[in-house]
Design a protein around this motif. Structure first.
Motif, short mmCIF file in Angstrom:
data_model
loop_
_atom_site.label_atom_id
_atom_site.label_comp_id
_atom_site.label_asym_id
_atom_site.label_seq_id
_atom_site.Cartn_x
_atom_site.Cartn_y
_atom_site.Cartn_z
N TYR A 239 57.39 85.60 -41.92
CA TYR A 239 56.51 86.76 -41.85
C TYR A 239 57.33 87.87 -41.21
O TYR A 239 57.70 87.78 -40.05
N ILE A 240 57.64 88.91 -41.98
CA ILE A 240 58.55 89.95 -41.52
C ILE A 240 57.82 91.29 -41.42
O ILE A 240 57.29 91.79 -42.41
N TYR A 241 57.78 91.84 -40.20
CA TYR A 241 57.21 93.18 -40.01
C TYR A 241 58.13 94.17 -40.70
O TYR A 241 59.29 94.30 -40.33
N LYS B 168 63.44 99.60 -39.22
CA LYS B 168 64.07 99.45 -40.54
C LYS B 168 65.31 98.57 -40.45
O LYS B 168 65.54 97.71 -41.29
N THR B 169 66.11 98.79 -39.41
CA THR B 169 67.33 98.02 -39.22
C THR B 169 67.01 96.55 -38.99
O THR B 169 67.66 95.66 -39.56
N SER B 170 66.00 96.27 -38.19
CA SER B 170 65.59 94.89 -37.92
C SER B 170 65.09 94.20 -39.19
O SER B 170 65.46 93.07 -39.50
N GLY C 210 68.46 90.48 -45.11
CA GLY C 210 69.84 90.42 -45.59
C GLY C 210 70.19 91.56 -46.53
O GLY C 210 70.97 91.38 -47.47
N LYS C 211 69.61 92.73 -46.29
CA LYS C 211 69.85 93.90 -47.13
C LYS C 211 70.12 95.10 -46.22
O LYS C 211 69.70 95.10 -45.07
N ILE D 286 65.83 98.67 -48.99
CA ILE D 286 64.42 98.34 -48.75
C ILE D 286 63.52 99.58 -48.78
O ILE D 286 62.46 99.56 -49.39
N TYR D 287 63.97 100.64 -48.12
CA TYR D 287 63.14 101.83 -47.97
C TYR D 287 63.62 102.95 -48.88
O TYR D 287 64.81 103.15 -49.02
#
Length: 147
Positions: A96-98, A110-112, A118-119, A124-125
């Motif tokens: 479960y990833i915030y 965003k970095t976390s 792994g991207k 992602i954004y």
């Protein structure tokens, strides 16, 4: 485990099966204080549409990352004072990833998230989503972007 209206679990324990069984979940604050339960526990709502004038719902959604990777997860949504998308979490390989904290996610989050997936953050954004349930009175599911 069969998912029913009696199901109660921490929001971080949601699975794809939970979201397939029930698209709309609410915090089970009336359950708080029971042994082992705290304010993070949620329960499913037996509804086909998202109610108006509700706070702190977790609604199933389909996500697409900037690089085109699909995910399933939830959008934190309140409808009490307008429509507010408070954040999002992705279900990825049992984790479960915030993924979003507010509609404009701070760089540290965003970095976390990127590290967990792994991207790079740019993969992602912006993170696009479409809710799996309609808001009461609407004809199409809401979509949006977490930047």
């Amino acid at each position: 485990m069969e998912i029913t209206l009696q199901t109660r679990k921490p929001v971080e324990a949601l699975t794809r099966e939970d979201l397939d069984a029930f698209s709309i979940w609410e915090f089970a604050d009336d359950e708080a204080g029971d042994e082992g339960q705290d304010e993070t526990w949620i329960r499913p709502l037996e509804r086909a549409t998202i109610p108006r004038a509700a706070d702190a719902l977790s609604v199933a959604a389909d996500f697409m990352t900037a690089d085109g990777t699909p995910f399933v997860g939830i959008v934190a949504l309140s409808t009490g004072d307008g429509i507010a998308f408070a954040g999002a979490s992705l279900l990825a390989d049992g984790a479960y990833i915030y993924a979003a904290h507010g509609e404009k996610t701070p760089l540290r989050y965003k970095t976390s998230t990127a590290s967990e997936l792994g991207k790079p953050p740019a993969g992602i954004y912006p993170l696009r989503f479409t809710l799996r349930a309609l808001l009461d009175g609407e004809a199409a599911p809401r979509s949006g972007i977490f930047a």
